[in-house]
Scaffold this active site. Sequence first.
Site, mmCIF file in Angstrom:
data_model
loop_
_atom_site.group_PDB
_atom_site.id
_atom_site.type_symbol
_atom_site.label_atom_id
_atom_site.label_comp_id
_atom_site.label_asym_id
_atom_site.label_seq_id
_atom_site.Cartn_x
_atom_site.Cartn_y
_atom_site.Cartn_z
ATOM 1 N N SER A 64 0.867 -1.395 -0.046
ATOM 2 C CA SER A 64 -0.018 0.143 0.016
ATOM 3 C C SER A 64 0.872 1.231 -0.001
ATOM 4 O O SER A 64 0.180 2.531 -0.145
ATOM 5 C CB SER A 64 -1.019 0.043 1.325
ATOM 6 O OG SER A 64 -1.988 -1.168 1.101
ATOM 7 N N LYS A 67 0.108 3.643 -2.666
ATOM 8 C CA LYS A 67 -1.033 4.605 -2.712
ATOM 9 C C LYS A 67 -0.588 6.279 -2.600
ATOM 10 O O LYS A 67 -1.332 7.133 -2.594
ATOM 11 C CB LYS A 67 -1.894 4.412 -1.498
ATOM 12 C CG LYS A 67 -2.689 3.093 -1.650
ATOM 13 C CD LYS A 67 -3.720 2.931 -0.499
ATOM 14 C CE LYS A 67 -4.527 1.694 -0.624
ATOM 15 N NZ LYS A 67 -4.059 0.507 -0.058
ATOM 16 N N SER A 128 -5.801 3.481 4.806
ATOM 17 C CA SER A 128 -5.444 2.674 3.558
ATOM 18 C C SER A 128 -6.466 1.894 2.901
ATOM 19 O O SER A 128 -6.231 0.663 2.247
ATOM 20 C CB SER A 128 -4.361 1.829 4.146
ATOM 21 O OG SER A 128 -3.583 1.323 2.705
ATOM 22 N N LYS A 253 3.292 6.479 4.875
ATOM 23 C CA LYS A 253 2.585 5.389 4.452
ATOM 24 C C LYS A 253 2.911 3.910 4.690
ATOM 25 O O LYS A 253 4.121 3.677 4.484
ATOM 26 C CB LYS A 253 2.478 5.402 2.791
ATOM 27 C CG LYS A 253 1.108 4.666 2.272
ATOM 28 C CD LYS A 253 -0.070 5.211 2.628
ATOM 29 C CE LYS A 253 -1.163 4.204 2.554
ATOM 30 N NZ LYS A 253 -1.267 3.151 3.459
#
EC number: 3.4.16.4
Length: 437
Positions: A64, A67, A128, A253
């Site tokens: 993720s 992202k 997320s 992140k």
Amino acid sequence: MKSRLEKLLKIALSASIALPVLMTGTQTYADEIEIESDASLLLDYETGQILHEEDADEAKGIASMTKMLVEYILFEEIDAGNLNWDSEVIISDYAHRISQDYALSNVPLRAGEAYTVRELYEALAIYSANGATIALAEKIEGSEPAFVDRMRTLVDSFGIENYEIYNTTGLNNSYLDGDHYPDSDEDAENVMPAKGIAKVAMKLLENYPEVLETSSIPEKTFREGTQDVISMKNWNWMLEGLTHEREGVDGLKTGTTDFAGATFTGTATSDGQRLISVVMGAGDGFTNRSQRFVETGKLFDYGFDEWHYTTLVEQDVELTDIEPLPIKNGVEEEVKLKTTEALAYYLPNDKDEETLSYTFEPKEELLNDKGEIEAPVEAGDVVGELVLDDQEDIEFIDSEAKDAIQVAAADTVERAGFFTVFSNVIKDFFGSLKDRF
């Protein structure tokens, strides 16, 4: 002639600081920590100087952390006026279907219902949420594959190589129920080197620092007051009030898949300096998601406690240890030099007694065969660079390493009058004749 010019124009400076010995692709100092992960990286946000790296050039699963690219493109769209935070996004069957998989990180979305860009962005950045990510991608480019094409173009523009991007979420294609990028393998997954994902983070922070306003939120309620209300606790457990809280951490992140393991791109500030860290494949992935934060803490301790930020050459100072540049056809015969910016680096705390040297290198296109610059010269005109000797020993994430600063004329030197210039022409003419005969 060249040897003579080098003696005249390349004058070494020195400063009482150490030059660390850095070896690309591995840990670099005897007292450096060991990071328990498949790959790790620590760098200074402002300069991109690398303080630690291990296997940072090898492509690995980014999960993720993908992202961050979606965030970047979303901010681009908002900046361009194509979207605003209150723009409505209608949820497709695909985005709805993914959002209902609670084995993944998700907020519940209803097919055909409208959500604001802000709602979906916060779900992406804090929780997320995969369905929300897909919905934003579809809003911007019409389909996820079209958005992936834009992501790839963006990654290329950052100068990142050795990567593969197949979807917006970082999930393994096998979780997407057949809705994956055309002709990609059913079990394909996004990969990128640690240096690559760090560049993404640097670009995001550089161009859209407002991302930190959301990435730093420890917990927020999604769709409060509706039947779909859900508490979104940030997966970054280093934020205030969470299990691995650390002062100064405000992003950025996380990501976790079976293939990638537990990953985290972190960022933190201390005493006005910002570091960016990347940890990939820490611990046992889903069974030990906290290990990535332990390793990230080690990196921040190492960067903030074991290194110091040192200005080697101040901005806008006259370089008294460098011979002035000779001027041709000027009212003055030479011009003094000054810096146009500061040159600063991180250095290990135990490296501050040795000598770090510099060399002045003039712009060759400005010099005649006698090493002179033609008048007039304006104060502030860039005439060369001050280059760090042996700069390969200090590494940067970008190939455009800040191993040099521009040097300018310190004063204005006007062009001499007609008779002086004409006299010089005559001297040069007869000098050339003398050389011939």
